[in-house]
Design a protein around this motif. Structure first.
Motif, PDB file in Angstrom:
ATOM      1  N   TYR A   1       0.826  -1.206   0.000  1.00 46.65           N
ATOM      2  CA  TYR A   1       0.000   0.000   0.000  1.00 46.65           C
ATOM      3  C   TYR A   1       0.857   1.251   0.000  1.00 46.65           C
ATOM      4  CZ  TYR A   1      -3.195  -3.620   1.656  1.00 46.65           C
ATOM      5  OH  TYR A   1      -3.915  -4.786   1.798  1.00 46.65           O
ATOM      6  N   PHE A   2       0.790   2.020  -1.094  1.00 46.10           N
ATOM      7  CA  PHE A   2       1.455   3.320  -1.162  1.00 46.10           C
ATOM      8  C   PHE A   2       0.397   4.344  -1.554  1.00 46.10           C
ATOM      9  CE2 PHE A   2       4.657   6.338  -3.079  1.00 46.10           C
ATOM     10  CZ  PHE A   2       5.193   6.696  -1.857  1.00 46.10           C
ATOM     11  N   PRO A   3      -0.195   5.040  -0.557  1.00 43.81           N
ATOM     12  CA  PRO A   3      -1.356   5.899  -0.803  1.00 43.81           C
ATOM     13  C   PRO A   3      -1.210   6.905  -1.946  1.00 43.81           C
ATOM     14  CG  PRO A   3      -1.032   5.613   1.545  1.00 43.81           C
ATOM     15  CD  PRO A   3       0.140   4.970   0.882  1.00 43.81           C
ATOM     16  N   PRO A   4      -0.066   7.591  -2.128  1.00 50.66           N
ATOM     17  CA  PRO A   4      -0.001   8.556  -3.235  1.00 50.66           C
ATOM     18  C   PRO A   4      -0.239   7.924  -4.600  1.00 50.66           C
ATOM     19  CG  PRO A   4       1.783   8.944  -1.696  1.00 50.66           C
ATOM     20  CD  PRO A   4       1.148   7.658  -1.294  1.00 50.66           C
ATOM     21  N   VAL A   5       0.348   6.765  -4.869  1.00 50.95           N
ATOM     22  CA  VAL A   5       0.145   6.097  -6.153  1.00 50.95           C
ATOM     23  C   VAL A   5      -1.313   5.712  -6.318  1.00 50.95           C
ATOM     24  CG1 VAL A   5       0.669   4.007  -7.462  1.00 50.95           C
ATOM     25  CG2 VAL A   5       2.505   5.275  -6.363  1.00 50.95           C
ATOM     26  N   ILE A   6      -1.918   5.181  -5.255  1.00 54.70           N
ATOM     27  CA  ILE A   6      -3.317   4.752  -5.338  1.00 54.70           C
ATOM     28  C   ILE A   6      -4.223   5.947  -5.580  1.00 54.70           C
ATOM     29  CG2 ILE A   6      -5.193   3.653  -4.063  1.00 54.70           C
ATOM     30  CD1 ILE A   6      -3.051   2.060  -2.537  1.00 54.70           C
ATOM     31  N   GLN A   7      -3.962   7.055  -4.899  1.00 54.30           N
ATOM     32  CA  GLN A   7      -4.829   8.225  -5.065  1.00 54.30           C
ATOM     33  C   GLN A   7      -4.646   8.879  -6.434  1.00 54.30           C
ATOM     34  OE1 GLN A   7      -5.015  12.267  -2.620  1.00 54.30           O
ATOM     35  NE2 GLN A   7      -6.065  10.601  -1.531  1.00 54.30           N
ATOM     36  N   ILE A   8      -3.423   8.926  -6.934  1.00 57.22           N
ATOM     37  CA  ILE A   8      -3.186   9.531  -8.241  1.00 57.22           C
ATOM     38  C   ILE A   8      -3.853   8.722  -9.344  1.00 57.22           C
ATOM     39  CG2 ILE A   8      -1.411   9.986  -9.974  1.00 57.22           C
ATOM     40  CD1 ILE A   8       0.445  10.828  -7.708  1.00 57.22           C
ATOM     41  N   THR A   9      -3.648   7.405  -9.338  1.00 55.37           N
ATOM     42  CA  THR A   9      -4.253   6.578 -10.383  1.00 55.37           C
ATOM     43  C   THR A   9      -5.775   6.598 -10.293  1.00 55.37           C
ATOM     44  OG1 THR A   9      -3.963   4.653  -8.944  1.00 55.37           O
ATOM     45  CG2 THR A   9      -2.271   5.052 -10.585  1.00 55.37           C
ATOM     46  N   SER A  10      -6.313   6.627  -9.093  1.00 52.63           N
ATOM     47  CA  SER A  10      -7.767   6.663  -8.940  1.00 52.63           C
ATOM     48  C   SER A  10      -8.354   7.976  -9.432  1.00 52.63           C
ATOM     49  CB  SER A  10      -8.147   6.445  -7.469  1.00 52.63           C
ATOM     50  OG  SER A  10      -7.682   5.208  -7.003  1.00 52.63           O
ATOM     51  N   SER A  11      -7.592   9.064  -9.313  1.00 52.53           N
ATOM     52  CA  SER A  11      -8.088  10.375  -9.739  1.00 52.53           C
ATOM     53  C   SER A  11      -8.242  10.470 -11.250  1.00 52.53           C
ATOM     54  CB  SER A  11      -7.153  11.483  -9.240  1.00 52.53           C
ATOM     55  OG  SER A  11      -5.901  11.432  -9.908  1.00 52.53           O
ATOM     56  N   TRP A  12      -7.658   9.532 -11.981  1.00 57.05           N
ATOM     57  CA  TRP A  12      -7.811   9.538 -13.437  1.00 57.05           C
ATOM     58  C   TRP A  12      -9.185   9.044 -13.868  1.00 57.05           C
ATOM     59  CZ3 TRP A  12      -2.474   6.744 -13.927  1.00 57.05           C
ATOM     60  CH2 TRP A  12      -1.459   7.671 -13.724  1.00 57.05           C
ATOM     61  N   LEU A  13      -9.961   8.525 -12.937  1.00 56.72           N
ATOM     62  CA  LEU A  13     -11.307   8.053 -13.248  1.00 56.72           C
ATOM     63  C   LEU A  13     -12.342   8.976 -12.623  1.00 56.72           C
ATOM     64  CD1 LEU A  13      -9.484   5.367 -13.438  1.00 56.72           C
ATOM     65  CD2 LEU A  13     -11.667   4.167 -13.204  1.00 56.72           C
ATOM     66  N   ARG A  14     -13.484   9.074 -13.267  1.00 62.14           N
ATOM     67  CA  ARG A  14     -14.588   9.834 -12.698  1.00 62.14           C
ATOM     68  C   ARG A  14     -15.220   9.053 -11.555  1.00 62.14           C
ATOM     69  NH1 ARG A  14     -15.434  10.200 -18.349  1.00 62.14           N
ATOM     70  NH2 ARG A  14     -15.033  12.289 -19.182  1.00 62.14           N
ATOM     71  N   GLU A  15     -16.001   9.740 -10.727  1.00 65.18           N
ATOM     72  CA  GLU A  15     -16.658   9.082  -9.603  1.00 65.18           C
ATOM     73  C   GLU A  15     -17.627   8.006 -10.062  1.00 65.18           C
ATOM     74  OE1 GLU A  15     -18.482  11.960  -7.112  1.00 65.18           O
ATOM     75  OE2 GLU A  15     -16.619  12.527  -6.124  1.00 65.18           O
ATOM     76  N   SER A  16     -18.207   8.156 -11.247  1.00 67.35           N
ATOM     77  CA  SER A  16     -19.169   7.180 -11.754  1.00 67.35           C
ATOM     78  C   SER A  16     -18.501   5.981 -12.407  1.00 67.35           C
ATOM     79  CB  SER A  16     -20.104   7.849 -12.766  1.00 67.35           C
ATOM     80  OG  SER A  16     -19.353   8.390 -13.848  1.00 67.35           O
ATOM     81  N   GLU A  17     -17.172   6.030 -12.579  1.00 64.08           N
ATOM     82  CA  GLU A  17     -16.463   4.940 -13.237  1.00 64.08           C
ATOM     83  C   GLU A  17     -15.914   3.950 -12.216  1.00 64.08           C
ATOM     84  OE1 GLU A  17     -14.950   6.947 -17.390  1.00 64.08           O
ATOM     85  OE2 GLU A  17     -13.760   7.365 -15.591  1.00 64.08           O
ATOM     86  N   GLN A  18     -15.368   2.851 -12.727  1.00 58.86           N
ATOM     87  CA  GLN A  18     -15.027   1.736 -11.859  1.00 58.86           C
ATOM     88  C   GLN A  18     -13.703   1.095 -12.268  1.00 58.86           C
ATOM     89  OE1 GLN A  18     -17.859  -1.582 -10.157  1.00 58.86           O
ATOM     90  NE2 GLN A  18     -17.433  -2.061 -12.279  1.00 58.86           N
ATOM     91  N   LEU A  19     -12.933   0.668 -11.229  1.00 54.62           N
ATOM     92  CA  LEU A  19     -11.683  -0.045 -11.453  1.00 54.62           C
ATOM     93  C   LEU A  19     -11.844  -1.500 -11.044  1.00 54.62           C
ATOM     94  CD1 LEU A  19     -10.893   2.965 -10.085  1.00 54.62           C
ATOM     95  CD2 LEU A  19      -8.575   2.083 -10.411  1.00 54.62           C
TER      96      LEU A  19
END
Length: 621
Positions: free
Chosen positions: A479-497
């Motif tokens: 778990y490295f929070p900055p990487v997770i938050q940056i990659t997640s920010s590339w998606l809209r709230e309505s989208e899914q990983l």
């Protein structure tokens, strides 16, 4: 007239003495908490901690009891319930209205949580709403701590302080003030409970409830046999006991089994009105848990949600985390011998490793040796018998309920029920110490204080060494929070990983994320094509650092590892038919980008595949 002698007497033995003692205790707990958070704090490092945190944030934000950490098993249960509801209407020749397909919308946007009982997430959501932490991670400063993680640790440390007070109250009820104070200080000096408090799990809250239950049982037994309670007091105490077991169930489902030894204790030791008291406890227990069970049945057709499937995990037919990753599940081949085999496989570790080190100290040995001592007080013998009955029950429940969570994080996990008995074990262990000390005929008061202090320090040495050494605050890998938050920010709230660590994406990235399925073929496409499109795939070192032969080629992740991950990571060749064709260049092994650098590796150890190039500009919310 208030004389100096009277003031001194109150200071030494009266009300002022208690105030000073509790102030000293508060300062001690605050000092240990400060030292622990500065020296030994780590960002949330367990699946259960992050799952509870993201659920609490959704509640605090007014989204309802919905989760962003979605398992294929949860999707399977919702779809089965939806199909059952529609089939029932068709069998009754009732028209199927559009609102009958509401569950499909839940699969897409508002996925109800089926993994967690509600009490801890709701309490945590109230706290998060009050403190309103900033969830954004600065990209201009080097990352060290995720502040909301620290705020959750402080919440649990406050619960830990309340638990310490209950340890004192319980020990004082059973023994004398000396045992009570010593037990409380040893409890506070246990490094295990401080580590649990920083994990974000519900264990400290459940420990608080269990201590209250033990006190209520002790008070009821003594009230009936010593104080000769009459009238409605015994019935009220029975109702309180049922309420506490119910609250424990709403914190962790497996705790509900405690009702069995509670009922036996009440029937054996609740006096002439034992059956009325037992009925009172059972009635309140049922009233407390029924609404939540009805909710789970209505939403998913399973009384305990996905938690009820724990007994099938870590078996020959369902190894590792195969059940949570299953979009289609058939339990028909599972039979009684499979339960027996799972119990036999797990019981040796519990008896040889977990039980002897209960509470993280060697004080458990004093408890077991003390079993050879018969107390003069019948109440103490009855109460110790109850502790042993609960211990035997927890051993069985823990062996049958073990899942991959216990493997990912040994000891500090929500499946560890035995740790709840640690305070009671400490109390009885301390009582044996003072019994032996009395038999040694140590006359000098000062020498007794020195021996007691040495005893407490020896028991607390693990915490001392933890505070002396410095722990890296980032729980990496994986778990490295900055990487997770940056990659997640590339998606809209309505989208899914989709990810191997969806709980971390849900918490740090605040995006809906599905646990990676058992294979990248049928299961993946079933979700992508028929339920909700998967816009990105994020894999952490948890998946990519698996053993090549036993993990990626032959283990539970073999269908992803061969040939998918081998081709993508080693050959940088994404399959043509795979819908997520774009890989961020800095996430490939031969590239490097300081924005995604992690604290312990020279090269990035993550993989991000997307349906389009998303990293050139921030995603709109």
């Amino acid at each position: 007239m208030f004389l100096p002698q009277e003031f001194i007497h109150r200071l030494e033995q009266g009300a002022f003495s208690r105030v000073i003692q509790f102030v000293a205790l508060g300062l001690l707990i605050a000092g240990i908490a400060l030292a622990f958070d500065l020296r030994a704090f780590r960002n949330l490092a367990t699946e259960e901690g992050m799952d509870a945190a993201q659920l609490a944030r959704n509640l605090a934000a007014g989204r309802g009891y919905v989760t962003y950490n979605i398992s294929p098993l949860s999707i399977h249960l919702l779809k089965e319930k939806q199909a059952e509801r529609i089939a029932a209407k068709q069998a009754a020749k009732v028209a199927v209205a559009p609102q009958d397909f509401m569950d499909q919308a839940r699969l897409r946007n508002n996925h109800p949580d089926l993994a967690n009982p509600p009490l801890y997430p709701y309490l945590l959501s109230l706290y998060l709403r009050a403190v309103a932490p900033d969830f954004a991670i600065s990209r201009e400063k080097s990352f060290e701590r995720f502040r909301p993680d620290l705020m959750i640790a402080l919440f649990n440390q406050a619960l830990l302080a309340l638990a310490a007070c209950l340890v004192f109250v319980l020990a004082r009820r059973l023994f004398d003030p000396l045992v009570a104070w010593t037990s409380m200080f040893i409890f506070v000096g246990s490094g295990l409970f401080w580590r649990i408090s920083a994990s974000g799990q519900s264990t400290i809250l459940l420990l608080l409830i269990f201590l209250a239950l033990l006190w209520a049982l002790a008070r009821l037994e003594q009230g009936i046999h010593i104080d000769n309670w009459t009238g409605g007091k015994p019935l009220v105490a029975g109702a309180m006991i049922g309420l506490l077991v119910g609250l424990g169930f709403l914190t962790r489902y497996a705790f509900g089994w405690v009702m069995i030894p509670v009922v036996l204790f009440l029937i054996l030791h609740a006096g002439a009105r034992r059956f009325a008291i037992t009925a009172s406890a059972l009635l309140i227990f049922v009233l407390v848990i029924t609404p939540w069970i009805q909710r789970n049945l209505q939403v998913a057709g399973a009384p305990f949600g996905t938690a009820g499937y724990a007994v099938f995990q870590l078996t020959d037919k369902f190894p590792a985390d195969e059940i949570p990753r299953s979009i289609e599940l058939d339990l028909r081949p599972f039979a009684f011998p499979d339960y027996v085999r799972k119990f036999k496989n797990n019981i040796p570790d519990i008896l040889q490793k977990e039980l002897p080190t209960l509470g993280g100290t060697w004080l458990t040995a004093f408890f077991f040796v003390g079993l050879m001592v018969v107390f003069r007080s019948a109440s103490l013998n009855r109460f110790r018998g109850f502790i042993l009955a609960v211990m035997a029950l927890f051993v069985v429940v823990q062996a049958l309920g073990k899942t991959h969570l216990s493997i990912d994080s040994p000891v500090i996990n929500t499946e560890n029920l035995l740790v709840l008995l640690a305070p009671a074990v400490i109390i009885f262990g301390v009582s044996l110490f003072f019994t032996l000390l009395d038999q040694w005929n140590v006359p000098e008061f000062g020498f007794r204080v020195v021996l007691t202090t040495m005893f407490g320090v020896l028991v607390s040495l693990p915490l001392v060494f933890t505070l002396v050494s410095r722990t890296h605050p980032v729980a990496y890998p994986p778990y490295f929070p900055p990487v997770i938050q940056i990659t997640s920010s590339w998606l809209r709230e309505s989208e899914q990983l989709m990810s191997d660590i969806p709980w971390a994406v849900a918490w740090y990235g605040d995006r809906q994320c599905v646990l990676w399925t058992r294979n990248p073929d049928e299961d993946f496409y079933q979700l992508h094509d028929y339920d909700k499109p998967l816009n990105a795939l994020y894999l952490s070192p948890r998946a990519l650092d698996s053993r090549f032969l036993s993990g990626l080629l032959k283990g539970p992740g073999a269908k992803w590892g061969r040939p998918f991950l081998v081709d993508v990571v080693a050959k940088q060749d994404i399959p043509k038919e795979f819908p997520l064709k774009y890989a961020h260049p800095s996430f490939l092994p031969e590239n490097s980008d300081p924005r995604y650098a992690n604290p312990k590796a020279e090269k990035p150890e993550h993989l991000f595949l997307s349906d389009r190039i998303r990293w050139l500009q921030p995603a709109s919310r």
